[in-house]
Design an enzyme around this catalytic site. Structure first.
Site, PDB file in Angstrom:
ATOM      1  N   PRO A   9     -32.627   9.840 -39.837  1.00 47.85           N
ATOM      2  CA  PRO A   9     -32.671  11.153 -39.212  1.00 47.85           C
ATOM      3  C   PRO A   9     -31.294  11.733 -38.891  1.00 47.85           C
ATOM      4  O   PRO A   9     -30.414  11.019 -38.405  1.00 47.85           O
ATOM      5  CB  PRO A   9     -33.443  10.926 -37.919  1.00 47.85           C
ATOM      6  CG  PRO A   9     -34.172   9.664 -38.105  1.00 47.85           C
ATOM      7  CD  PRO A   9     -33.455   8.864 -39.141  1.00 47.85           C
ATOM      8  N   ASN A  10     -31.159  13.004 -39.179  1.00 49.20           N
ATOM      9  CA  ASN A  10     -29.993  13.832 -38.830  1.00 49.20           C
ATOM     10  C   ASN A  10     -28.771  13.571 -39.703  1.00 49.20           C
ATOM     11  O   ASN A  10     -27.784  14.301 -39.608  1.00 49.20           O
ATOM     12  CB  ASN A  10     -29.621  13.686 -37.338  1.00 49.20           C
ATOM     13  CG  ASN A  10     -30.762  14.103 -36.440  1.00 49.20           C
ATOM     14  OD1 ASN A  10     -31.245  15.216 -36.562  1.00 49.20           O
ATOM     15  ND2 ASN A  10     -31.231  13.215 -35.592  1.00 49.20           N
ATOM     16  N   ARG A  17     -22.645  18.236 -38.200  1.00 51.40           N
ATOM     17  CA  ARG A  17     -23.165  17.644 -36.975  1.00 51.40           C
ATOM     18  C   ARG A  17     -22.062  16.856 -36.265  1.00 51.40           C
ATOM     19  O   ARG A  17     -21.533  15.893 -36.826  1.00 51.40           O
ATOM     20  CB  ARG A  17     -24.277  16.692 -37.403  1.00 51.40           C
ATOM     21  CG  ARG A  17     -24.780  15.789 -36.346  1.00 51.40           C
ATOM     22  CD  ARG A  17     -25.596  14.659 -36.951  1.00 51.40           C
ATOM     23  NE  ARG A  17     -26.103  13.854 -35.877  1.00 51.40           N
ATOM     24  CZ  ARG A  17     -26.398  12.576 -35.984  1.00 51.40           C
ATOM     25  NH1 ARG A  17     -26.266  11.957 -37.148  1.00 51.40           N
ATOM     26  NH2 ARG A  17     -26.840  11.918 -34.951  1.00 51.40           N
ATOM     27  N   TYR A  22     -18.673  12.153 -36.352  1.00 49.00           N
ATOM     28  CA  TYR A  22     -19.142  11.700 -37.670  1.00 49.00           C
ATOM     29  C   TYR A  22     -18.306  12.218 -38.839  1.00 49.00           C
ATOM     30  O   TYR A  22     -18.602  11.889 -39.986  1.00 49.00           O
ATOM     31  CB  TYR A  22     -20.610  12.112 -37.858  1.00 49.00           C
ATOM     32  CG  TYR A  22     -21.520  11.526 -36.804  1.00 49.00           C
ATOM     33  CD1 TYR A  22     -21.676  10.139 -36.700  1.00 49.00           C
ATOM     34  CD2 TYR A  22     -22.217  12.333 -35.912  1.00 49.00           C
ATOM     35  CE1 TYR A  22     -22.505   9.587 -35.735  1.00 49.00           C
ATOM     36  CE2 TYR A  22     -23.055  11.788 -34.938  1.00 49.00           C
ATOM     37  CZ  TYR A  22     -23.189  10.419 -34.857  1.00 49.00           C
ATOM     38  OH  TYR A  22     -24.002   9.866 -33.905  1.00 49.00           O
ATOM     39  N   ASN A  73     -28.497   3.211 -42.873  1.00 47.61           N
ATOM     40  CA  ASN A  73     -28.054   3.831 -41.638  1.00 47.61           C
ATOM     41  C   ASN A  73     -29.299   4.515 -41.092  1.00 47.61           C
ATOM     42  O   ASN A  73     -29.670   5.602 -41.547  1.00 47.61           O
ATOM     43  CB  ASN A  73     -26.922   4.832 -41.874  1.00 47.61           C
ATOM     44  CG  ASN A  73     -26.421   5.416 -40.560  1.00 47.61           C
ATOM     45  OD1 ASN A  73     -27.066   5.277 -39.524  1.00 47.61           O
ATOM     46  ND2 ASN A  73     -25.273   6.070 -40.618  1.00 47.61           N
ATOM     47  N   ALA A  76     -30.701   7.254 -35.184  1.00 47.93           N
ATOM     48  CA  ALA A  76     -31.214   6.891 -33.858  1.00 47.93           C
ATOM     49  C   ALA A  76     -32.405   5.940 -33.929  1.00 47.93           C
ATOM     50  O   ALA A  76     -32.686   5.225 -32.953  1.00 47.93           O
ATOM     51  CB  ALA A  76     -31.592   8.155 -33.092  1.00 47.93           C
ATOM     52  N   HIS A  79     -32.163   2.291 -32.751  1.00 47.01           N
ATOM     53  CA  HIS A  79     -32.148   1.844 -31.365  1.00 47.01           C
ATOM     54  C   HIS A  79     -33.536   1.563 -30.789  1.00 47.01           C
ATOM     55  O   HIS A  79     -33.642   0.985 -29.718  1.00 47.01           O
ATOM     56  CB  HIS A  79     -31.415   2.886 -30.508  1.00 47.01           C
ATOM     57  CG  HIS A  79     -30.106   3.319 -31.101  1.00 47.01           C
ATOM     58  ND1 HIS A  79     -29.107   2.421 -31.389  1.00 47.01           N
ATOM     59  CD2 HIS A  79     -29.650   4.537 -31.524  1.00 47.01           C
ATOM     60  CE1 HIS A  79     -28.078   3.079 -31.945  1.00 47.01           C
ATOM     61  NE2 HIS A  79     -28.389   4.351 -32.030  1.00 47.01           N
ATOM     62  N   ASP A  86     -39.738  -3.969 -38.688  1.00 45.04           N
ATOM     63  CA  ASP A  86     -40.775  -4.737 -39.377  1.00 45.04           C
ATOM     64  C   ASP A  86     -40.749  -4.490 -40.878  1.00 45.04           C
ATOM     65  O   ASP A  86     -41.010  -5.401 -41.669  1.00 45.04           O
ATOM     66  CB  ASP A  86     -42.160  -4.384 -38.816  1.00 45.04           C
ATOM     67  CG  ASP A  86     -42.417  -5.016 -37.452  1.00 45.04           C
ATOM     68  OD1 ASP A  86     -41.603  -5.853 -37.016  1.00 45.04           O
ATOM     69  OD2 ASP A  86     -43.431  -4.657 -36.830  1.00 45.04           O
ATOM     70  N   GLU A  97     -27.204  -3.296 -42.274  1.00 44.74           N
ATOM     71  CA  GLU A  97     -27.192  -2.140 -41.359  1.00 44.74           C
ATOM     72  C   GLU A  97     -25.788  -1.544 -41.313  1.00 44.74           C
ATOM     73  O   GLU A  97     -24.807  -2.287 -41.232  1.00 44.74           O
ATOM     74  CB  GLU A  97     -27.591  -2.644 -39.963  1.00 44.74           C
ATOM     75  CG  GLU A  97     -27.477  -1.607 -38.862  1.00 44.74           C
ATOM     76  CD  GLU A  97     -27.757  -2.223 -37.479  1.00 44.74           C
ATOM     77  OE1 GLU A  97     -28.039  -3.447 -37.383  1.00 44.74           O
ATOM     78  OE2 GLU A  97     -27.667  -1.461 -36.503  1.00 44.74           O
ATOM     79  N   HIS A  99     -23.374   1.873 -39.628  1.00 50.94           N
ATOM     80  CA  HIS A  99     -23.215   3.078 -38.801  1.00 50.94           C
ATOM     81  C   HIS A  99     -21.822   3.627 -38.997  1.00 50.94           C
ATOM     82  O   HIS A  99     -20.852   2.856 -39.042  1.00 50.94           O
ATOM     83  CB  HIS A  99     -23.437   2.768 -37.317  1.00 50.94           C
ATOM     84  CG  HIS A  99     -24.787   2.208 -37.056  1.00 50.94           C
ATOM     85  ND1 HIS A  99     -25.917   2.990 -37.011  1.00 50.94           N
ATOM     86  CD2 HIS A  99     -25.200   0.932 -36.910  1.00 50.94           C
ATOM     87  CE1 HIS A  99     -26.972   2.214 -36.830  1.00 50.94           C
ATOM     88  NE2 HIS A  99     -26.567   0.959 -36.771  1.00 50.94           N
ATOM     89  N   SER A 101     -20.200   5.563 -36.809  1.00 52.26           N
ATOM     90  CA  SER A 101     -19.487   5.420 -35.540  1.00 52.26           C
ATOM     91  C   SER A 101     -19.621   3.992 -35.032  1.00 52.26           C
ATOM     92  O   SER A 101     -20.459   3.223 -35.515  1.00 52.26           O
ATOM     93  CB  SER A 101     -20.067   6.409 -34.514  1.00 52.26           C
ATOM     94  OG  SER A 101     -21.416   6.081 -34.216  1.00 52.26           O
ATOM     95  N   ARG A 106     -20.318   3.299 -27.586  1.00 54.46           N
ATOM     96  CA  ARG A 106     -20.895   4.602 -27.233  1.00 54.46           C
ATOM     97  C   ARG A 106     -21.891   4.455 -26.077  1.00 54.46           C
ATOM     98  O   ARG A 106     -21.804   3.515 -25.310  1.00 54.46           O
ATOM     99  CB  ARG A 106     -21.509   5.236 -28.487  1.00 54.46           C
ATOM    100  CG  ARG A 106     -20.426   5.520 -29.562  1.00 54.46           C
ATOM    101  CD  ARG A 106     -20.976   6.273 -30.746  1.00 54.46           C
ATOM    102  NE  ARG A 106     -21.467   7.593 -30.344  1.00 54.46           N
ATOM    103  CZ  ARG A 106     -22.256   8.350 -31.100  1.00 54.46           C
ATOM    104  NH1 ARG A 106     -22.652   7.899 -32.299  1.00 54.46           N
ATOM    105  NH2 ARG A 106     -22.652   9.529 -30.669  1.00 54.46           N
ATOM    106  N   ARG A 110     -27.218   3.459 -27.385  1.00 55.38           N
ATOM    107  CA  ARG A 110     -26.813   3.245 -28.783  1.00 55.38           C
ATOM    108  C   ARG A 110     -26.306   1.823 -29.034  1.00 55.38           C
ATOM    109  O   ARG A 110     -26.108   1.418 -30.176  1.00 55.38           O
ATOM    110  CB  ARG A 110     -25.698   4.215 -29.176  1.00 55.38           C
ATOM    111  CG  ARG A 110     -26.134   5.636 -29.258  1.00 55.38           C
ATOM    112  CD  ARG A 110     -25.048   6.516 -29.852  1.00 55.38           C
ATOM    113  NE  ARG A 110     -25.225   7.871 -29.403  1.00 55.38           N
ATOM    114  CZ  ARG A 110     -26.052   8.756 -29.967  1.00 55.38           C
ATOM    115  NH1 ARG A 110     -26.764   8.437 -31.023  1.00 55.38           N
ATOM    116  NH2 ARG A 110     -26.161   9.978 -29.480  1.00 55.38           N
TER     117      ARG A 110
HETATM  118  C1  DQA Z   1     -25.313   6.580 -36.296  1.00 54.49           C
HETATM  119  C2  DQA Z   1     -25.307   6.216 -34.804  1.00 54.49           C
HETATM  120  C3  DQA Z   1     -26.640   6.533 -34.161  1.00 54.49           C
HETATM  121  O1  DQA Z   1     -26.608   6.200 -32.786  1.00 54.49           O
HETATM  122  C4  DQA Z   1     -26.939   8.019 -34.291  1.00 54.49           C
HETATM  123  O2  DQA Z   1     -28.211   8.288 -33.750  1.00 54.49           O
HETATM  124  C5  DQA Z   1     -26.832   8.503 -35.677  1.00 54.49           C
HETATM  125  C6  DQA Z   1     -25.713   8.037 -36.500  1.00 54.49           C
HETATM  126  C7  DQA Z   1     -23.953   6.380 -36.959  1.00 54.49           C
HETATM  127  O3  DQA Z   1     -23.888   6.387 -38.190  1.00 54.49           O
HETATM  128  O4  DQA Z   1     -22.941   6.229 -36.275  1.00 54.49           O
HETATM  129  O5  DQA Z   1     -27.599   9.332 -36.125  1.00 54.49           O
HETATM  130  O6  DQA Z   1     -26.250   5.748 -36.957  1.00 54.49           O
END
Ligand code: DQA
Length: 144
Positions: A9-10, A17, A22, A73, A76, A79, A86, A97, A99, A101, A106, A110
């Site tokens: 997401p996002n 954003r 980011y 990635n 959110a 978390h 699963d 995994e 990220h 950031s 943070r 997070r």
């Molecule tokens: C993220 C960190 C997450 O906490 C956040 O919700 C994101 C981006 C990162 O790539 O740093 O959407 O996964």
């Protein structure tokens, strides 16, 4: 190797954003940069992004028997999504995994990853380079 790069997401809004966190590159910019890395010249990379938890789960399920590994990635969902956790545990290929950031420095919410324990590695805080590092970790898990 057949490898998937999954963004949650996002992450479709990368570049617009919160650029101070980011960066200013779009997801397409980052995906293109990953695809151009010589480390993956022999690999087949598939890129997927969704803002929907179920679509990510379906993608992970549907790639069983088709890919050798994936990086995710999960945004959110990292978390709190036990469903993503699963799904990662259920599939027959290694998942790392990543990220952009440094989630460990943070907000408290997070700092927890519910997917970490079912992933072969967790890479945070390296920006786009993190995707490369995560893919290399996945490749290390694979024979040959
Ligand atoms: C993220 C960190 C997450 O906490 C956040 O919700 C994101 C981006 C990162 O790539 O740093 O959407 O996964």
């Amino acid at each position: 190797m057949k490898l998937a790069i999954v963004n949650g997401p996002n992450l479709n809004l990368l570049g617009q954003r919160e650029p101070e966190i980011y960066g200013t590159e779009s997801l397409d910019d980052i995906n293109g940069w990953i695809a151009g890395q010589s480390a993956f010249a022999e690999d087949e990379l598939t890129f997927f992004q969704s803002n929907h938890e179920g679509a990510i789960i379906d993608f992970l399920h549907d790639r069983r028997g088709q890919i050798d590994g994936a990086v995710i990635n999960a945004g959110a969902l990292t978390h709190y999504s036990y469903a993503i956790r699963d799904a990662i545990a259920a599939v027959d290929y290694p998942v790392a995994e990543v990220h952009l950031s440094d989630i460990s420095s943070r907000e408290p919410f997070r700092q927890q990853s519910v997917i970490k324990d079912v992933c072969v590695a967790q890479i945070t805080g390296l920006g786009k380079q993190g995707y490369v590092e995560a893919l290399l970790k996945v490749k290390q898990e694979l024979p040959g």
